[in-house]
Scaffold this active site. Sequence first.
Site, PDB file in Angstrom:
ATOM      1  CG  ASN A 128     -56.571  61.403 -51.458  1.00  0.00           C
ATOM      2  OD1 ASN A 128     -57.094  60.317 -51.700  1.00  0.00           O
ATOM      3  ND2 ASN A 128     -55.826  61.619 -50.400  1.00  0.00           N
ATOM      4  CG  ASP A 129     -59.502  58.994 -57.496  1.00  0.00           C
ATOM      5  OD1 ASP A 129     -60.130  60.002 -57.827  1.00  0.00           O
ATOM      6  OD2 ASP A 129     -58.872  58.274 -58.297  1.00  0.00           O
ATOM      7  CB  CYS A 130     -59.100  57.530 -51.066  1.00  0.00           C
ATOM      8  SG  CYS A 130     -58.678  56.278 -52.282  1.00  0.00           S
ATOM      9  CD  GLN A 153     -63.947  56.843 -55.398  1.00  0.00           C
ATOM     10  OE1 GLN A 153     -64.427  55.775 -55.758  1.00  0.00           O
ATOM     11  NE2 GLN A 153     -62.884  56.921 -54.621  1.00  0.00           N
TER      12      GLN A 153
END
Length: 817
Positions: free
Chosen positions: A488-490, A505
């Site tokens: 989950n990049d977020c 990020q």
Amino acid sequence: MKFGYFDDLQREYVITTPRTPYPWINYLGSQDFFGLISNTAGGYSFYQDARLRRLTRYRYNNVPLDDGGRYFYVNDGGDCWSPSFKPMNKELSHYECRHGLGYSKIQGARGGLQVQQLFFVPLFFTGEVTQVKLKNETDQPKSISLFSCVEFCLWDAHDDMTNFQRNLSIGEVEVEGSAIYHKTEYRERRNHYAFFSVNSELAGYDTDRESFLGMYNGFEGPEVVLQGVATNSMASGWSPIASQHIKVELGPGEEKSYIFILGYVENAKDEKWDRTFQATGPVPINKTKAYKMMAEFATDAQVEEAWTKLQLHWDRLLGKFQIQTGDEKLDRMVNIWNPYQCMVTFNMSRSASYFESGIGRGMGFRDSNQDLLGFVHQVPARARQRILDIASTQFEDGSAYHQYQPLTKKGNNAIGSGFNDDPLWLIVGTAAYIKESGDFGILDEEVPFDSDPNNTASLFEHLRRSFYHVIKHRGPHGLPLIGRADWNDCLNLNCFSEEPGESFQTSGPSEGAVAESVFIAGLFVYAAPDFIELCRRRNLPQEANAAQSHLETMIETVLDHGYDGKWFLRAYDATGQKIGSKECTEGKIYIEPQGFCVMAGIGLETGEAREALDSVAAHLETEHGIVLHTPAYSRYYPELGEISSYPPGYKENGGIFCHNNPWVMLAETVLGRGERAFELYRKICPAYREDISELHRLEPYVYAQMIAGRDAPHFGQAKNSWLTGTAAWNYVAISQGILGVRPDYDGLIIDPCIPPAWSGYTAEREFRGARYHIRVTNPNQVSKGVERILVDGKEIVGNKLPLFSDGGTHEVHVVMG
Ligand code: GLC
Ligand code: GLC
């Protein structure tokens, strides 16, 4: 409500109105030259790299939507219209768009004239071919003017839409015969040009946009088309286009055909110019290769032959796995559209779609490894190269560039590394490749670290570094540290950004010694058995044992510190607080760890697995699929990051992020609950959502990244179709999990987990040089379990089909029970 229908025999989706709820697109091209095309002929074309070699211009964010494409106009005695409906938007007496495998056919009729356009990129051809057929359906002769129009992009799509002070002065073209050559920047460092040709005499042409459109007009009302006369304009700077004017005389019932080519040519440095040119004035470009391309498609017979070859190409790719279940929606997804989408994600990664602008992201380390799961059986040799390319961007310590550029294949410094799930996906991707191909030799390939040819190690060593990267980066509970983010990049637990526009990020500390991910732990437990198996096969028993004990420790750690009573926790944040826990006020439960921990078999014997999936059903599941977490975050939390930046219900903030729904399907098959797995499959599967297209909005033949979750005003509405890991994972869930046809190191496992009401199904699978005709019967109406398997009439032990590699066909009868 539907806007078309599936034609399974032709392997097409047939759109019957140009007024779809959103442009519904298709992809042209299989290697090097690609195009995106919407159902009204919008879109653009590029060579290899959608940013750096863009041939035609497209304006994202444009009004009207989806303007810019390969357009044709008809002036039929003063009545002007477009056979693809757009851009003129004139009502058509008949409209149909057939999106097929690597081609689109758009048909429009008006005033007794029918125009059929076939768009495709032939195999091994660096250009797009459009065949336009005009048919007079009246009993009177017709005199028509046909106009074409493509607008050139000045190659670098980003520069093209920003650097006007330069770009408005550099456009250059040549016109020779019926071909228009786009040679902007060819005078200096570029050694490539584009051309747009037609196999017919011209009445005239235009190459300057404003001369064609008229100042302040759009594509919907070009002055030249309305007047019926081309101006023979020569672009010099401003905006070069290619428009041909053809006069077409058609007797009653008569049909004529024209072949247009949008081609891309590269010349060697010392062959850029026409050496035969004797006259004075500027030396023309060397057109030899363009002539050759035009000669390849000068006749309808050539077009038809190439088109047939393209169909055979898809027959071969899709023929690797075909099923018959009696459920036509399921069959068309598994036999046609899902593997097709997987090939598109292979070609495009996350670069060019109607939601990805082609100038943004490169290839993702984790994305590419996961995409591979969906296409490895179709193109194993290309999957092999992909793995080596990806692994070359790994660092010596096992971490990896999060993204790399397709042209240079080098890691992307702007994003760097530190996404701590990335390394493990390399194990997952490599294991899938070896299971499909049996090519253990890939492990001995020497692969660079950080693309440095002087610093290499075997691919197996790369996998070892991946494995130990996790072991060496564990936090206070012994769980893997999350770094900048995991899948989950977020979920950015180490960032704390308060400034608009900052990267969630990579700003702030971004990495930390406290924030831990239960998801990475689940992924580790999932990937570890493959690493261990590969150690054993390389005769490294001690290493295998050491890895095994790390695996066992990780399982215990998850059960001790990663379980929250009724479901798996998501993470611990930078201060050691729980994320995805009943103690939280928002985001109490997340989908990712439930899916992956159960897929990995954690808590299978002790009950946590079942309890976790029951919690998914109770808290996360909706009629449109499983939301990512619940409740969605109602405000921005700097300590959580980007996830809470989205309005509730969209994207990672409680949207139905389709990519990880299949993890839960696969997890359900681990528990043996076939009914549940298939129910979840149907909820997000586009073919089953076709009937609610007005709500879903996007193409009913491909998966979208996200369907708005129940906290969003547009609950059930999809966004971001085509380029998503959803394609690969759903393919794995249905083919390997539910239908249970699963490649393994030394054979093909058959282990269906289906709804008990199914009486069985049949499948054909090509595997390691043999074809298996598989007939599964389910006389006792079970969900899972194989009673016996007959191969060529003889019963085998277990449920792994033997390898034959004999080029032959083998009959397999699987009796469930
Ligand atoms: C996007 C990214 C993928 C990521 C997912 C969840 O699909 O491409 O890498 O895992 O979002 O954030
Ligand atoms: C954004 C998106 C996410 C994607 C990421 C890629 O964070 O929300 O889905 O993975 O960008 O950089």
